[in-house]
Design a protein around this motif. Sequence first.
Motif, PDB file in Angstrom:
ATOM      1  N   ARG A  40       0.829  -1.210   0.000  1.00  0.00           N
ATOM      2  CA  ARG A  40       0.000   0.000   0.000  1.00  0.00           C
ATOM      3  C   ARG A  40       0.862   1.258   0.000  1.00  0.00           C
ATOM      4  N   ASP A  44       0.594   3.894  -2.930  1.00  0.00           N
ATOM      5  CA  ASP A  44       0.235   5.264  -2.547  1.00  0.00           C
ATOM      6  C   ASP A  44       1.304   6.262  -2.990  1.00  0.00           C
ATOM      7  N   GLU A  75      -6.309   2.623  -9.272  1.00  0.00           N
ATOM      8  CA  GLU A  75      -6.343   3.698  -8.282  1.00  0.00           C
ATOM      9  C   GLU A  75      -6.469   5.077  -8.922  1.00  0.00           C
TER      10      GLU A  75
END
Length: 182
Positions: A40, A44, A75
Amino acid sequence: MQTESAEFIRRTIRSVPDWPAAGVTFRDITPVLQDPRTFRVLIDLFVYRYMRQRLDLVAGVDARGFILGSVLAYELNLGFVPVRKKGKLPFRTVAEEYSLEYGNASVEMHTDAVRTGQRVLLIDDLVATGGTMVAAIKLLQRLGANVVEAAAVIDLPHLGGSGQIKATGTPLFTVCAFNENE
């Protein structure tokens, strides 16, 4: 924050000595992908970098670039384009050959993978000699795309690939680098 995240990711990358050949240290991102927190943080980091850029597609290089690129495309609410090893795509393709240490290889894309003028982010896990990524840049450009940036988790600057990519006029972003003696 970005420096802390990059160092966190770098510490998670596994170094495998003498693989695939004696004297080579393989940089393995599998531990990064296996740990949900680290994965993550990595995604990110890329999302924050690209979320305000005007992009149309993410292109990922076979095979680890598929993992990163497809998650990143999701995303960012973008489409995903695979850049495959030769002979793996079922539709009409265009190919670009590149040199390896001993011989040549090529990557392919579908002829309708991108449209003229589309802004594309190209991603892979690692930049070594740069051959695969440079070939992918040439393919995307041949089909009319504008490669906004090439990105990777790892740069091995001593192998010269980052310089090869930059020589195409394509900006390069990498999360971390490993020097030859690390």
